[in-house]
Design an enzyme around this catalytic site. Sequence first.
Site, PDB file in Angstrom:
ATOM      1  N   SER A  71     -19.023  12.147  -2.501  1.00  0.00           N
ATOM      2  CA  SER A  71     -18.554  12.182  -3.894  1.00  0.00           C
ATOM      3  C   SER A  71     -18.860  10.882  -4.641  1.00  0.00           C
ATOM      4  CB  SER A  71     -17.056  12.512  -3.958  1.00  0.00           C
ATOM      5  OG  SER A  71     -16.806  13.801  -3.435  1.00  0.00           O
ATOM      6  N   GLU A  90     -20.657   9.098   5.945  1.00  0.00           N
ATOM      7  CA  GLU A  90     -20.169  10.125   5.028  1.00  0.00           C
ATOM      8  C   GLU A  90     -18.869  10.712   5.573  1.00  0.00           C
ATOM      9  OE1 GLU A  90     -23.534  12.047   2.447  1.00  0.00           O
ATOM     10  OE2 GLU A  90     -23.457  12.996   4.398  1.00  0.00           O
ATOM     11  N   GLY A 149     -24.905  13.597  -3.101  1.00  0.00           N
ATOM     12  CA  GLY A 149     -25.035  15.042  -3.094  1.00  0.00           C
ATOM     13  C   GLY A 149     -25.086  15.617  -4.496  1.00  0.00           C
ATOM     14  N   GLY A 150     -23.970  16.177  -4.935  1.00  0.00           N
ATOM     15  CA  GLY A 150     -23.921  16.901  -6.206  1.00  0.00           C
ATOM     16  C   GLY A 150     -24.421  16.120  -7.401  1.00  0.00           C
ATOM     17  N   HIS A 171     -26.299  15.533   9.313  1.00  0.00           N
ATOM     18  CA  HIS A 171     -25.351  15.674   8.204  1.00  0.00           C
ATOM     19  C   HIS A 171     -24.167  16.514   8.665  1.00  0.00           C
ATOM     20  CE1 HIS A 171     -23.699  16.844   4.298  1.00  0.00           C
ATOM     21  NE2 HIS A 171     -24.353  15.815   3.794  1.00  0.00           N
ATOM     22  N   GLU A 228     -22.604  18.864   7.391  1.00  0.00           N
ATOM     23  CA  GLU A 228     -22.760  20.307   7.205  1.00  0.00           C
ATOM     24  C   GLU A 228     -23.619  20.913   8.311  1.00  0.00           C
ATOM     25  OE1 GLU A 228     -22.361  19.584   2.431  1.00  0.00           O
ATOM     26  OE2 GLU A 228     -24.329  20.047   3.280  1.00  0.00           O
ATOM     27  N   GLY A 234     -18.169  16.642  -1.313  1.00  0.00           N
ATOM     28  CA  GLY A 234     -18.007  17.800  -2.166  1.00  0.00           C
ATOM     29  C   GLY A 234     -16.576  18.125  -2.537  1.00  0.00           C
ATOM     30  N   ASN A 285     -29.557  14.039  -1.950  1.00  0.00           N
ATOM     31  CA  ASN A 285     -29.662  15.204  -1.073  1.00  0.00           C
ATOM     32  C   ASN A 285     -29.350  16.458  -1.891  1.00  0.00           C
ATOM     33  OD1 ASN A 285     -29.604  17.084   0.991  1.00  0.00           O
ATOM     34  ND2 ASN A 285     -27.696  16.343   1.891  1.00  0.00           N
ATOM     35  N   TRP A 286     -30.389  17.227  -2.199  1.00  0.00           N
ATOM     36  CA  TRP A 286     -30.204  18.408  -3.054  1.00  0.00           C
ATOM     37  C   TRP A 286     -29.551  19.567  -2.324  1.00  0.00           C
ATOM     38  CZ3 TRP A 286     -35.507  19.006  -6.069  1.00  0.00           C
ATOM     39  CH2 TRP A 286     -35.735  17.840  -6.804  1.00  0.00           C
ATOM     40  N   LYS A 287     -29.505  19.506  -1.005  1.00  0.00           N
ATOM     41  CA  LYS A 287     -28.942  20.592  -0.200  1.00  0.00           C
ATOM     42  C   LYS A 287     -29.627  21.914  -0.572  1.00  0.00           C
ATOM     43  CE  LYS A 287     -24.745  17.896   0.302  1.00  0.00           C
ATOM     44  NZ  LYS A 287     -23.276  17.880   0.433  1.00  0.00           N
TER      45      LYS A 287
END
Length: 257
Positions: free
Chosen positions: A217, A171, A238-239, A99, A101, A177, A11-13
Amino acid sequence: MAARRKLIAGNWKMNKTVSEGLALVRELKGLVASIPAERVEVAVAPTFVALHAVAQELEGSAVKLAGQNCHWEASGAFTGEISAGMLKDVGCTYVILGHSERRQFFGETDETVNKRARAVLKAGLIPILCVGETLAEREANRTLEVVERQVAGGLAGFQAAEVATFVLAYEPVWAIGTGRTATSAQAQEVHKALRAHLTKLYDAGTAERVLIQYGGSVKPDNAAELLGQPDVDGALVGGASLKAGDFAAIIRGGVGA
């Protein structure tokens, strides 16, 4: 019951321009080309503006495309929104829904996630339905209450055959994050409980078919242990998915490749 194929999605967000995204998937394709597709499916979820270009770059590869969200209506006066049909047309296979967020910053609820999931299935796409508890909820021993409520709400009104096509993504909000990660035992405990909850809501056969990813993470150094748990069927990354080498290492670690 045959072993479930893992799904590892990046997921590049709100990251990567179109040119940066193309560079990332060009590198990623080469790194994962030798990984057996029958053992793991790989997907990336770029920003909406990069989907078309990334889809063209991925043609001929086994890497799938995912949308980061969608609206529940097929079309209409919804400025700034994207429909499930548009995502299907551009080449998506999956759509991430609910999600944390989106829930935290944009007012998503179990009800709106459910409506989006209905639209996703109608368009012939696969929902990746995200659930997870906050740190306060975990510390209050409410983890299972929260995630089971989110699953029940997100799946309300769906039949067993429809639910069997879903992907769930656990999640924990406190691990997204933050650099904090649920231990493999914590992840397995929640994933096992979610599968038991699906059995209660539907039946054991349906519960066994649903893929349940872990997200929060996930990194190359913890992927193998997390993905080695019996009820952890992949990862929503994610990251670490923003670096081709790290993402490929997670994929390889998760399938022992």
